[in-house]
Write a protein that holds these residues in place. Sequence first.
Motif, PDB file in Angstrom:
ATOM      1  N   GLY A 176       0.795  -1.213   0.000  1.00  0.00           N
ATOM      2  CA  GLY A 176       0.000   0.000   0.000  1.00  0.00           C
ATOM      3  C   GLY A 176       0.834   1.273   0.000  1.00  0.00           C
ATOM      4  O   GLY A 176       0.479   2.258  -0.652  1.00  0.00           O
ATOM      5  N   THR A 177       1.947   1.258   0.696  1.00  0.00           N
ATOM      6  CA  THR A 177       2.823   2.421   0.725  1.00  0.00           C
ATOM      7  C   THR A 177       3.337   2.738  -0.671  1.00  0.00           C
ATOM      8  O   THR A 177       3.330   3.890  -1.111  1.00  0.00           O
ATOM      9  CB  THR A 177       3.995   2.196   1.706  1.00  0.00           C
ATOM     10  OG1 THR A 177       3.458   2.020   3.013  1.00  0.00           O
ATOM     11  CG2 THR A 177       4.968   3.351   1.703  1.00  0.00           C
ATOM     12  N   TRP A 178       3.769   1.719  -1.398  1.00  0.00           N
ATOM     13  CA  TRP A 178       4.245   1.913  -2.761  1.00  0.00           C
ATOM     14  C   TRP A 178       3.137   2.489  -3.647  1.00  0.00           C
ATOM     15  O   TRP A 178       3.377   3.390  -4.452  1.00  0.00           O
ATOM     16  CB  TRP A 178       4.757   0.587  -3.338  1.00  0.00           C
ATOM     17  CG  TRP A 178       4.955   0.659  -4.813  1.00  0.00           C
ATOM     18  CD1 TRP A 178       5.990   1.253  -5.473  1.00  0.00           C
ATOM     19  CD2 TRP A 178       4.054   0.191  -5.807  1.00  0.00           C
ATOM     20  NE1 TRP A 178       5.785   1.168  -6.831  1.00  0.00           N
ATOM     21  CE2 TRP A 178       4.609   0.509  -7.052  1.00  0.00           C
ATOM     22  CE3 TRP A 178       2.842  -0.479  -5.768  1.00  0.00           C
ATOM     23  CZ2 TRP A 178       3.979   0.190  -8.255  1.00  0.00           C
ATOM     24  CZ3 TRP A 178       2.215  -0.808  -6.951  1.00  0.00           C
ATOM     25  CH2 TRP A 178       2.787  -0.465  -8.177  1.00  0.00           C
ATOM     26  N   VAL A 179       1.911   1.990  -3.499  1.00  0.00           N
ATOM     27  CA  VAL A 179       0.796   2.489  -4.307  1.00  0.00           C
ATOM     28  C   VAL A 179       0.570   3.976  -4.040  1.00  0.00           C
ATOM     29  O   VAL A 179       0.488   4.780  -4.972  1.00  0.00           O
ATOM     30  CB  VAL A 179      -0.494   1.684  -4.040  1.00  0.00           C
ATOM     31  CG1 VAL A 179      -1.693   2.330  -4.714  1.00  0.00           C
ATOM     32  CG2 VAL A 179      -0.335   0.239  -4.497  1.00  0.00           C
ATOM     33  N   TRP A 180       0.479   4.367  -2.758  1.00  0.00           N
ATOM     34  CA  TRP A 180       0.226   5.774  -2.421  1.00  0.00           C
ATOM     35  C   TRP A 180       1.376   6.673  -2.860  1.00  0.00           C
ATOM     36  O   TRP A 180       1.161   7.776  -3.362  1.00  0.00           O
ATOM     37  CB  TRP A 180      -0.047   5.936  -0.928  1.00  0.00           C
ATOM     38  CG  TRP A 180      -1.479   5.669  -0.607  1.00  0.00           C
ATOM     39  CD1 TRP A 180      -2.005   4.557  -0.010  1.00  0.00           C
ATOM     40  CD2 TRP A 180      -2.591   6.536  -0.881  1.00  0.00           C
ATOM     41  NE1 TRP A 180      -3.366   4.683   0.079  1.00  0.00           N
ATOM     42  CE2 TRP A 180      -3.752   5.886  -0.438  1.00  0.00           C
ATOM     43  CE3 TRP A 180      -2.703   7.784  -1.468  1.00  0.00           C
ATOM     44  CZ2 TRP A 180      -5.015   6.452  -0.556  1.00  0.00           C
ATOM     45  CZ3 TRP A 180      -3.959   8.358  -1.587  1.00  0.00           C
ATOM     46  CH2 TRP A 180      -5.097   7.696  -1.143  1.00  0.00           C
ATOM     47  N   LYS A 181       2.612   6.229  -2.671  1.00  0.00           N
ATOM     48  CA  LYS A 181       3.759   7.036  -3.109  1.00  0.00           C
ATOM     49  C   LYS A 181       3.724   7.218  -4.623  1.00  0.00           C
ATOM     50  O   LYS A 181       3.961   8.321  -5.128  1.00  0.00           O
ATOM     51  CB  LYS A 181       5.082   6.374  -2.689  1.00  0.00           C
ATOM     52  CG  LYS A 181       5.389   6.527  -1.222  1.00  0.00           C
ATOM     53  CD  LYS A 181       6.714   5.857  -0.887  1.00  0.00           C
ATOM     54  CE  LYS A 181       7.109   6.076   0.555  1.00  0.00           C
ATOM     55  NZ  LYS A 181       8.422   5.455   0.857  1.00  0.00           N
ATOM     56  N   PRO A 205       1.289  -7.997   2.002  1.00  0.00           N
ATOM     57  CA  PRO A 205       1.565  -6.935   1.039  1.00  0.00           C
ATOM     58  C   PRO A 205       0.524  -6.889  -0.078  1.00  0.00           C
ATOM     59  O   PRO A 205       0.126  -5.819  -0.527  1.00  0.00           O
ATOM     60  CB  PRO A 205       2.949  -7.285   0.485  1.00  0.00           C
ATOM     61  CG  PRO A 205       3.567  -8.137   1.527  1.00  0.00           C
ATOM     62  CD  PRO A 205       2.435  -8.890   2.166  1.00  0.00           C
ATOM     63  N   SER A 206       0.067  -8.043  -0.543  1.00  0.00           N
ATOM     64  CA  SER A 206      -0.934  -8.071  -1.609  1.00  0.00           C
ATOM     65  C   SER A 206      -2.228  -7.421  -1.160  1.00  0.00           C
ATOM     66  O   SER A 206      -2.814  -6.616  -1.895  1.00  0.00           O
ATOM     67  CB  SER A 206      -1.226  -9.512  -2.047  1.00  0.00           C
ATOM     68  OG  SER A 206      -0.101 -10.087  -2.647  1.00  0.00           O
ATOM     69  N   ALA A 207      -2.684  -7.741   0.034  1.00  0.00           N
ATOM     70  CA  ALA A 207      -3.928  -7.156   0.549  1.00  0.00           C
ATOM     71  C   ALA A 207      -3.775  -5.645   0.703  1.00  0.00           C
ATOM     72  O   ALA A 207      -4.681  -4.877   0.355  1.00  0.00           O
ATOM     73  CB  ALA A 207      -4.301  -7.805   1.878  1.00  0.00           C
ATOM     74  N   SER A 208      -2.634  -5.208   1.194  1.00  0.00           N
ATOM     75  CA  SER A 208      -2.366  -3.789   1.378  1.00  0.00           C
ATOM     76  C   SER A 208      -2.347  -3.059   0.030  1.00  0.00           C
ATOM     77  O   SER A 208      -2.926  -1.990  -0.125  1.00  0.00           O
ATOM     78  CB  SER A 208      -1.029  -3.626   2.099  1.00  0.00           C
ATOM     79  OG  SER A 208      -0.590  -2.310   2.105  1.00  0.00           O
ATOM     80  N   ALA A 209      -1.705  -3.657  -0.961  1.00  0.00           N
ATOM     81  CA  ALA A 209      -1.633  -3.036  -2.290  1.00  0.00           C
ATOM     82  C   ALA A 209      -3.012  -2.988  -2.939  1.00  0.00           C
ATOM     83  O   ALA A 209      -3.390  -1.973  -3.523  1.00  0.00           O
ATOM     84  CB  ALA A 209      -0.655  -3.801  -3.178  1.00  0.00           C
ATOM     85  N   ILE A 218       0.415  -0.037 -11.194  1.00  0.00           N
ATOM     86  CA  ILE A 218      -0.121  -1.320 -11.647  1.00  0.00           C
ATOM     87  C   ILE A 218       0.583  -2.392 -10.819  1.00  0.00           C
ATOM     88  O   ILE A 218       1.809  -2.468 -10.787  1.00  0.00           O
ATOM     89  CB  ILE A 218       0.163  -1.555 -13.146  1.00  0.00           C
ATOM     90  CG1 ILE A 218      -0.417  -0.439 -13.988  1.00  0.00           C
ATOM     91  CG2 ILE A 218      -0.366  -2.921 -13.579  1.00  0.00           C
ATOM     92  CD1 ILE A 218      -1.909  -0.411 -14.063  1.00  0.00           C
ATOM     93  N   TYR A 219      -0.209  -3.226 -10.176  1.00  0.00           N
ATOM     94  CA  TYR A 219       0.336  -4.218  -9.246  1.00  0.00           C
ATOM     95  C   TYR A 219       0.286  -5.619  -9.836  1.00  0.00           C
ATOM     96  O   TYR A 219      -0.777  -6.090 -10.248  1.00  0.00           O
ATOM     97  CB  TYR A 219      -0.463  -4.168  -7.945  1.00  0.00           C
ATOM     98  CG  TYR A 219      -0.016  -5.148  -6.897  1.00  0.00           C
ATOM     99  CD1 TYR A 219       1.229  -5.021  -6.303  1.00  0.00           C
ATOM    100  CD2 TYR A 219      -0.829  -6.196  -6.510  1.00  0.00           C
ATOM    101  CE1 TYR A 219       1.652  -5.909  -5.333  1.00  0.00           C
ATOM    102  CE2 TYR A 219      -0.422  -7.090  -5.533  1.00  0.00           C
ATOM    103  CZ  TYR A 219       0.824  -6.946  -4.959  1.00  0.00           C
ATOM    104  OH  TYR A 219       1.243  -7.829  -4.001  1.00  0.00           O
ATOM    105  N   MET A 220       1.425  -6.293  -9.887  1.00  0.00           N
ATOM    106  CA  MET A 220       1.467  -7.688 -10.311  1.00  0.00           C
ATOM    107  C   MET A 220       1.100  -8.536  -9.097  1.00  0.00           C
ATOM    108  O   MET A 220       1.908  -8.750  -8.202  1.00  0.00           O
ATOM    109  CB  MET A 220       2.851  -8.072 -10.824  1.00  0.00           C
ATOM    110  CG  MET A 220       2.923  -9.503 -11.274  1.00  0.00           C
ATOM    111  SD  MET A 220       4.566  -9.870 -11.873  1.00  0.00           S
ATOM    112  CE  MET A 220       4.498 -11.631 -11.886  1.00  0.00           C
ATOM    113  N   ASP A 221      -0.133  -8.977  -9.054  1.00  0.00           N
ATOM    114  CA  ASP A 221      -0.643  -9.738  -7.918  1.00  0.00           C
ATOM    115  C   ASP A 221      -0.237 -11.201  -8.062  1.00  0.00           C
ATOM    116  O   ASP A 221      -0.527 -11.824  -9.083  1.00  0.00           O
ATOM    117  CB  ASP A 221      -2.163  -9.616  -7.871  1.00  0.00           C
ATOM    118  CG  ASP A 221      -2.735  -9.950  -6.511  1.00  0.00           C
ATOM    119  OD1 ASP A 221      -2.175 -10.820  -5.830  1.00  0.00           O
ATOM    120  OD2 ASP A 221      -3.731  -9.326  -6.139  1.00  0.00           O
TER     121      ASP A 221
END
Length: 151
Positions: free
Chosen positions: A15-20, A43-47, A29-32
């Motif tokens: 989630g931190t990476w997404v917000w930053k 980390p996946s849930a947070s992202a 774009i997140y590779m889940d």
Amino acid sequence: MVSDTDHLWGVGGDGTWVWKSFTRGLHPIYMDPMDQDPRHRAPSASARRAMGDTRRWAARVDLAAMTPRPDLAGSRFCLAAPGAEYLVYVPTTRSVIVDLSAVAGAVDVEWFNPRTGETVPGGQAPGGAARFFTAPFTGDKVLYLRARPAS
């Protein structure tokens, strides 16, 4: 510009990476990993949550008028339409300084907690100078400032 974990480092990000990324003006774009490996669950849930939250904020603010403005916030993570709207991500500290020199009147203050999804009103603050804002909770946070309409 797209910020894709698959091309940055593969499986990773939170989630931190997404917000930053979002408050730097990037499209995260997140590779889940979509697996049951316990190392990937938190980390996946947070992202995933942060991607949904940033999507809702993108629809709420006038994103077309906003640009990345790291110079306006002490955290360096800021999207702004100076004088009108500011969205500031504050990952570590409880307080942040935001330069509101372009605001002629006052701003409405709102805090968003990315961990809980809770939004907390923060009253009003005067524009016209750099202002110090302290969140009502700990952990990472998002500060939203919107100029009040002229009366």
